[in-house]
Scaffold this active site. Structure first.
Site, PDB file in Angstrom:
ATOM      1  N   LYS A  23       0.836  -1.205   0.000  1.00 55.16           N
ATOM      2  CA  LYS A  23       0.000   0.000   0.000  1.00 55.16           C
ATOM      3  C   LYS A  23       0.870   1.254   0.000  1.00 55.16           C
ATOM      4  CE  LYS A  23      -3.876  -2.323   2.224  1.00 55.16           C
ATOM      5  NZ  LYS A  23      -4.561  -2.708   3.466  1.00 55.16           N
TER       6      LYS A  23
ATOM      7  N   GLN B 249      -4.601  -1.113   9.784  1.00 53.56           N
ATOM      8  CA  GLN B 249      -4.518  -2.447   9.193  1.00 53.56           C
ATOM      9  C   GLN B 249      -5.081  -3.502  10.154  1.00 53.56           C
ATOM     10  OE1 GLN B 249      -3.353  -3.222   5.979  1.00 53.56           O
ATOM     11  NE2 GLN B 249      -4.155  -5.244   6.471  1.00 53.56           N
TER      12      GLN B 249
ATOM     13  N   ASP C  99     -10.907   3.122   4.212  1.00 49.93           N
ATOM     14  CA  ASP C  99     -11.308   1.712   4.101  1.00 49.93           C
ATOM     15  C   ASP C  99     -12.821   1.587   3.953  1.00 49.93           C
ATOM     16  OD1 ASP C  99      -9.261  -0.146   3.950  1.00 49.93           O
ATOM     17  OD2 ASP C  99      -8.893  -0.131   6.118  1.00 49.93           O
TER      18      ASP C  99
END
Ligand code: NDP
Length: 295
Positions: free
Chosen positions: A54, A98, A121
């Site tokens: 990422k 994460q 997200d």
């Protein structure tokens, strides 16, 4: 006929390129680059790989990334304090925590603490509610990427019978919402579904997000179905090495489907590309700027 293999890497590269091209206009308007903060807790090797990918892609897109690594022993209060500081930092447009988090931390509490405007997200209940009610908001990356791939192959989904297998909050449910918004007739299957094969047989579009290797067999598919395989399952080879397989029996599906995503190289790259798109969209929305039309 053999199914077309949907090249997720190529679609993802094209999307990252569109993001990269749109970044300078934002930077010129705001005097800074869009910023993505990534919070990584603990030593989970898979999470480290995801975060590294990422961060590398963020740089490719010309955006700034800020990495925060915390030990697995971090107190929940300290993690929440970091999220609060990132919420307050005007140079941070996107915050990604994460998952998975260590068991002593309440993941739901942390995800709800993220400013919904920076929730790249798309996991915050505010963004989930916006998606469910048709309001603009940040949409989870994996289903966003799947929709791009489906539309690239199938075009207009109006009236298509779509089956989503798996009802997680991060993939299955938002995928069903996106397909519904695209005017498909959507069935959402899960572990309690009776006769999954029968549902698969009727679907023009199948999105599999199950996490069970090759649970969907090729001879279940409707001829010419479009198949999007989200599953990433590591299985053992006879020689002791391992390989990744999807939730769909790929070789069996090839002679039946119209198009199918490979695993790896299908949905995975789109997830990261959509994260970058979300970061740029969040940056524009926070600044009161219209979203770039190319996104
Ligand atoms: P979850 O484990 O959260 O959800 C799995 C879903 O599948 C559940 O709804 C479960 O039903 C359902 N299910 C399980 N077994 C069956 C079965 N035999 N028949 C029908 N439904 C079943 O998984 P995620 O949604 O997080 O992930 C799914 C897969 O996608 C995983 O392999 C994951 O690694 C992968 N993934 C890939 C990403 C990418 O970028 N490529 C991103 C995210 C995930 P129930 O609700 O009843 O338990």
């Amino acid at each position: 006929m053999t199914a077309a293999i949907i090249d997720g890497k190529a679609h993802a590269a094209a999307l990252v390129d569109r993001v990269r091209v749109a970044v300078p206009a934002f930077a010129a308007a705001r005097g800074r680059m869009p910023g993505l903060a990534v919070v990584l807790v603990g030593d989970d090797p898979a999470s480290h790989v995801y975060v590294r990918n990422k961060l590398a892609r963020t740089a490719t897109a010309g955006m700034r990334s800020i990495e925060h690594r915390l030990p697995s022993s971090v107190a929940e209060a300290d993690l929440l304090a970091l999220v609060a500081a990132l919420n307050a930092d005007d140079a941070v447009d996107g915050i990604l925590v994460q998952l998975p988090l260590p068991p002593h931390i309440d993941s739901a509490k942390v995800l709800v603490a993220v400013d919904p405007g920076k929730d790249v997200d798309g996991f915050h209940p505010v963004n989930a509610g916006r998606l469910a009610t048709g309001l603009p908001g940040l949409v989870p990356c994996t289903p966003s990427g799947c929709l791009i791939l489906v539309k690239a192959v199938a075009g207009d989904l109006g009236g298509a019978d779509a089956l989503v297998v798996g009802r997680s909050n991060i993939v299955g449910k938002p995928m069903a919402a996106l397909l519904t918004a695209a005017s498909a007739t959507v069935t959402l299957a899960h572990s309690r579904t009776r006769d999954l094969a029968d549902h698969v047989r009727r679907a023009d579009v199948v999105v599999a997000a199950v996490g069970v290797p090759e649970v969907i067999r090729g001879d279940w598919l409707k001829p010419e179905a479009v198949v999007i395989d989200v599953g990433m399952n590591r299985v053992a080879n006879p020689d002791g090495t391992t390989r990744l397989v999807g939730d769909v029996a790929f070789a069996e599906a090839l002679p039946v489907a119209r198009a199918i995503t490979p695993v790896p190289g299908g949905v995975g790259p789109m997830t990261i590309a959509c994260l970058l798109r979300n970061t740029l969209l969040a940056a524009h929305a926070r600044a009161g700027l219209p979203a770039p039309v190319t996104l």
